[in-house]
Design an enzyme around this catalytic site. Structure first.
Site, PDB file in Angstrom:
ATOM      1  CG  ASP A  88      -1.854  -1.197   1.327  1.00 57.53           C
ATOM      2  OD1 ASP A  88      -1.329  -2.381   0.808  1.00 57.53           O
ATOM      3  OD2 ASP A  88      -3.098  -0.394   1.837  1.00 57.53           O
ATOM      4  CG  HIS A 129      -8.106   2.218  -0.382  1.00 56.87           C
ATOM      5  ND1 HIS A 129      -9.017   3.323   0.389  1.00 56.87           N
ATOM      6  CD2 HIS A 129      -8.227   1.010   1.102  1.00 56.87           C
ATOM      7  CE1 HIS A 129      -9.319   3.181   1.325  1.00 56.87           C
ATOM      8  NE2 HIS A 129      -8.941   1.993   2.477  1.00 56.87           N
ATOM      9  CG  ASP A 173     -20.732  19.099  -4.178  1.00 56.63           C
ATOM     10  OD1 ASP A 173     -22.177  19.481  -4.759  1.00 56.63           O
ATOM     11  OD2 ASP A 173     -19.945  18.761  -3.547  1.00 56.63           O
ATOM     12  CG  ASP A 203     -26.419  30.686   5.078  1.00 58.93           C
ATOM     13  OD1 ASP A 203     -25.612  31.313   4.390  1.00 58.93           O
ATOM     14  OD2 ASP A 203     -27.477  31.038   4.696  1.00 58.93           O
TER      15      ASP A 203
END
Length: 698
Positions: A140, A202, A610, A650
């Protein structure tokens, strides 16, 4: 002892995150399978399940075409021409060493050529050392470019005289995943007979949503990032599953099961498994043959669709039986699911690595809802690919579901012995697990775990390693640590630094389970004094966290005894653990704790919602995300509580939420730890995961 519990803390966090990701994906898949096509919640997530769209390769190549993308004169990065040359591949390494970025036109062109090359390769590569003296096998890398550069420095650049095999998990967690892919793919094209790549768990777009690679690509390539990611889905699905060296050494990413059959795996259509977490759908279940043009147009029509979203969870298709509910790990989708209470599940988690544990092979029956299965053959294919990518070895004989990760299995030395004998092999090299020394032999030295990402959890936490194999097939291990900082630390300093990092992460978990811990403390504090003894404190913490840690020994580093009789004021303790930042007094505390505990799961849903990859979502999408999370966790979250949270973030009142700003605002520490680099952590324990089991009535 200090090093052991530090390692235990880090691994518990890593594996619980993987398990949570699998559970979330199964839940979202359940919504796709059981909610009506017009359901708004289904529309929120449908785009991540389009990997099985039926399109001709030529049509995809037209979609990925790079020719219309212009490279501006001010661009100072590397330029590529094809066929790629050795000098150009070496130039890419040097450019990334100097922090330069490759233009998106060249990225698409390089990846398109890589996709074409991978489609020519078999499922299992067969290579030989007779053409060279040695082959270098790497584990990895996880986006840590510094480690790859150090490997090249120590072992030399890939060439026909210096072949390499990279064993999956090139991406996620680290910050340079895209650069590592570009380097590996360029050498694959230059030396197609000397550079080999295996797929890791992955190399999966669903996993990438959680662990940072998706975000990295969209940040570095804002205009064409979405197209690059779609092409990478294709590339990942075509990566070979394993490699055999000299007909005697098998190299694969995760591991094996008692049913693993290399002959069977060599015949599967590997590219149909775009995500190994979910089997391919039946072809007749696809509503239509979807054109790739719809992906291009998606940004145009999705904005109109988002405006029309309303909460509509009240009108799903009829829910299936208990057995069909997918809010569980992959092994739990069996026709004979057992209901395991929380204590039993946690007992299993604590004792998985104990050699004396009794394990039943009958439990190893991973399956899914029959709606997702094409045939028994498809089910067998999926099981075997899943085992190949997700499994881990254990010390005891047998083969059991990997409940800690949520996918694959644990297999014992008897399974290794039988597998090697059946296939006439002598050694299995795998990766998938971080090891403190960078490598570890087990199963009578017939299984070698290899991990090449040094300093994986924190600076000094582990070494990286690679293996060189010559014609005698005796593995020669080379260890290293990429960070210059670690080379300047003594062993004592290195252990101390890693321990402090682990304790910081542990404090985050304790704070995220505040309400459960207070209830546990009150069971001992019958007179409601707010004080408990050290023994009661340790017992209560373990009863909630189930981490099997020496809490009494850790107490002095986690909490201070201020009373004369050395009792612990647990309310004051939580004040010491409390985070500093946004004023959260007006936010519903149960909602706040849910945010802390399931922060990574929430961020993953945000990234899915999104759809235009802008990094912003509307207030209405923000509400939808929390509603989806509430269904997933089976808890009530009021509109008022969500509104208070939205107003807090916000601040400019423009009606949109910056995802990164939101997640940073509610980080439990003031700084991202190295463990958290490139991703968010899942703050759940076995208790939380068990709560997700069961009741099919949403």
């Amino acid at each position: 002892m200090r090093r052991r519990y530090t390692w235990h803390i880090f691994q518990s966090l890593e594996y619980s995150g993987e398990q949570a990701q699998i559970k979330l994906y199964n839940f979202l898949g359940y919504l796709m399978d059981n909610f009506t096509p017009s359901c708004n919640e289904r529309n929120l997530i449908s785009h991540i399940f389009r990997e099985n769209d039926i399109c001709r390769d030529a049509e995809w190549e037209r979609y990925f075409c790079y020719k219309s993308i212009e490279v501006p004169e001010i661009y100072s990065g590397p330029h590529l021409t094809f066929p790629l040359t050795v000098d150009q591949a070496l130039g890419l390494v040097e450019a990334f060493r100097n922090k330069k970025q490759l233009h998106s036109r060249y990225v698409l062109q390089l990846f398109l050529e890589t996709w074409k090359r991978l489609r020519l390769l078999p499922n299992i590569n067969r290579i030989s050392t007779c053409q060279s003296k040695e082959i270098c096998v790497c584990g990895d890398l996880h986006g840590q470019l510094e480690d790859l550069l150090l490997i090249f420095y120590k072992n030399g650049m890939p060439s026909s005289e210096n072949p390499y095999l990279f064993n999956g998990d090139f991406v996620d967690r680290g910050k340079d995943s895209i650069e590592i892919l570009i380097i590996l793919f360029s050498f694959l094209l230059v030396y197609p007979s000397d550079v080999f790549l295996n797929r890791g768990n992955h190399e999966d777009h669903i996993v990438n949503l959680r662990y940072g690679f998706t975000k990295e690509v969209l940040t570095k390539y804002k205009m064409y990032g979405k197209r690059i990611l779609k092409l990478l889905q294709k590339i990942f699905s075509w990566l070979p599953l394993a490699t055999i060296i000299d007909q005697k050494v098998l190299v694969l990413h995760g591991g094996i099961a008692d049913t693993t059959d290399l002959g069977f795996l060599s015949r599967v259509d590997r590219h149909t498994y775009v995500s190994a977490l979910r089997p391919p759908k039946k072809k007749n279940q696809c509503q239509s043959v979807r054109s790739v043009d719809s992906d291009i147009d998606e940004d145009i029509w999705s904005s109109n669709r988002l405006v029309q979203r309303r909460i509509s969870l009240a009108y799903p298709k009829p829910l299936g039986t208990r057995e069909s509910f997918p809010n569980r790990s992959l092994q739990d989708f069996s026709d004979r699911i057992k209901v395991v209470d929380e204590l039993e599940l946690c007992r299993r988690k604590r004792t998985l690595f104990s050699p004396g544990m009794q394990r039943s092979e009958k439990e190893l029956t991973p399956s899914v809802s029959t709606d997702s299965i094409n045939s028994d053959t498809t089910k067998d294919e999926w099981r075997q690919i899943l085992d190949l990518l997700w499994s881990d070895p254990m010390t005891s004989d047998g083969c059991i579901p990997n409940e800690v990760r949520g996918g694959g299995c644990y297999w014992g030395p008897d399974v290794t012995e039988d597998f090697l004998n059946r296939h006439n092999l002598q050694l299995l090299i795998r990766s998938h697990e971080c090891k403190q020394e960078g490598y570890e032999f087990c199963h009578n030295r017939k299984v070698l775990t290899l991990f090449s990402a040094s300093n994986y959890y924190d600076v000094g936490s582990n070494r990286g390693a690679y293996v060189k194999l010559g014609p005698d097939l005796v593995p020669y291990v080379v260890q290293y640590q990429a960070s210059s900082m670690t080379r300047e630390l003594t062993v004592r300093q290195s252990v101390g630094r890693t321990e402090r990092s682990a304790l910081k992460v542990l404090r985050e978990q304790l704070f995220a389970h505040k309400s459960d811990l207070i209830l546990a403390f009150k069971q001992s504090d019958t007179e409601n004094t707010g004080l408990v003894t050290v023994n009661d404190w340790a017992s209560a913490v373990e009863s909630v966290m189930f981490l099997g840690l020496p809490w009494r020994m850790l107490r002095s580093q986690l909490v201070t005894c201020r009373s004369s009789d050395c009792r612990i004021d647990y309310y004051e303790w939580f004040n010491e653990l409390a985070i500093k930042g946004y004023n959260t007094d007006h936010i519903d505390q149960s909602l706040l704790e849910t945010l802390y505990r399931h922060r990574s799961t929430l961020e993953t849903i945000f990234r899915i919602v999104d759809t235009d990859n802008s990094g912003f979502i509307t207030i209405e999408d923000f509400r939808q995300t929390w509603k989806l999370l509430s269904v997933y966790l089976k808890m009530e979250i009021t509109d008022e509580a969500i509104s208070d949270l939205a107003v807090t973030i916000d601040s400019n009142q423009d009606g949109s939420i910056d995802i990164d700003e939101f997640m940073e605002a509610f980080r439990l520490t003031d700084k991202k730890s190295r463990l958290e680099r490139g991703r968010s952590m899942f703050m759940g324990t076995a208790t939380d995961l068990t709560k997700l089991e069961g009741d099919p009535n949403i």
